[in-house]
Design an enzyme around this catalytic site. Structure first.
Site, PDB file in Angstrom:
ATOM      1  N   ASN A  60     -34.006  39.004 -41.886  1.00 52.61           N
ATOM      2  CA  ASN A  60     -32.820  38.618 -41.128  1.00 52.61           C
ATOM      3  C   ASN A  60     -32.308  39.853 -40.384  1.00 52.61           C
ATOM      4  OD1 ASN A  60     -31.650  40.010 -43.324  1.00 52.61           O
ATOM      5  ND2 ASN A  60     -29.873  38.669 -43.393  1.00 52.61           N
ATOM      6  N   HIS A  61     -31.359  39.646 -39.459  1.00 48.49           N
ATOM      7  CA  HIS A  61     -31.003  40.751 -38.556  1.00 48.49           C
ATOM      8  C   HIS A  61     -29.499  40.743 -38.328  1.00 48.49           C
ATOM      9  CE1 HIS A  61     -31.907  43.999 -36.040  1.00 48.49           C
ATOM     10  NE2 HIS A  61     -32.423  43.404 -34.990  1.00 48.49           N
TER      11      HIS A  61
END
Length: 253
Positions: free
Chosen positions: A60-61
């Site tokens: 995820n970012h």
């Protein structure tokens, strides 16, 4: 199949230059020391990462430091896909020399794909951010690249959940406060069989939705095991353009 023969399978990866390896390996101890002078970085469940062979880290970012943290603290050196806008001047030369792979997010980029495939067929690890741009980190948007590379290579996908790399209310370029704790949680491996050429859009979309579902489970487990939450969305005016090529529970938007 030998590595040389594997590179000849479509998409061919024998004619593309492999991402450099020297700085990717040699700078990690120094970089870890430098970062730990500012942050506490906790690497959780590293045993989920295969010790050898190709692997795809799908993360995820949420923050600007996600990429460096993955490259520096993952149990194995990572060739991470990085938006091509960052490959300018001295920074761009450093990113390439340290093994990172430029990606044009808004156009078909066969060179980036083949560079990743070459790394995987050579038994290395690559990193990819299925959400595309930084955001809430909740995997609401999910692009097809990670699943496609898994279908091409048969490589296992290791979910990575970043928690604490951006504080609530922070912008896409903000850093956590000095002394903050960042958790990097490696989830259970996701497998799919390699699919022979040609791979259809339907195959890639189905695999993407399955991978997203798996990563959502790993996200919930990471939040439960660390007792931490995601930072929430970016400020409304802080939006990084992102191509409309993701998949959701309803399929392609």
């Amino acid at each position: 199949m030998s590595t040389q023969r594997a590179h000849l399978a479509p998409p061919r990866s024998d004619r593309v230059k492999g991402a450099p390896r020297y700085l990717l390996h040699s700078l990690r101890p120094l970089a870890r020391w430098v970062i730990r002078r500012r942050y506490t970085v906790r690497v959780n469940h590293r045993s989920h990462v295969p010790a050898t062979g190709p692997v795809i880290f799908a993360s995820n970012h949420v923050g600007v430091i996600d990429g460096p943290l993955l490259a520096i603290f993952a149990p194995r050196p990572v060739h991470a896909l990085t938006k091509i806008e960052m490959f300018r001047g001295l920074l761009g030369r450093f990113l390439w020399a340290s093994g990172q792979i430029p990606l044009d997010r808004f156009h078909t980029d066969p060179r980036a794909v083949k560079t990743c495939v070459r790394a995987l067929r050579s038994g290395r690890a690559i990193g990819i951010y299925p959400e595309g741009s930084r955001g809430a980190g909740d995997l609401e948007r999910f692009h097809r690249g990670a699943a496609y590379l898994a279908l091409v290579s048969g490589a296992p996908v290791v979910p990575v959940i970043m928690l604490g790399s951006r504080e609530p209310g922070g912008t896409s370029g903000s850093l956590p406060a000095r002394g903050a704790t960042v958790d990097m949680v490696f989830g259970e491996v996701w497998h799919t069989d390699a699919a022979p050429w040609p791979r259809t859009r339907e195959q890639v979309e189905k695999a993407s939705l399955l991978l997203r579902e798996h990563m959502l489970v790993q996200l919930d487990r990471a939040r439960a095991s660390t007792g931490r939450e995601l930072p929430g969305p970016l400020p409304p005016t802080d939006v990084d353009p992102d191509p409309p090529t993701g998949v959701t529970d309803e399929g392609a938007p």
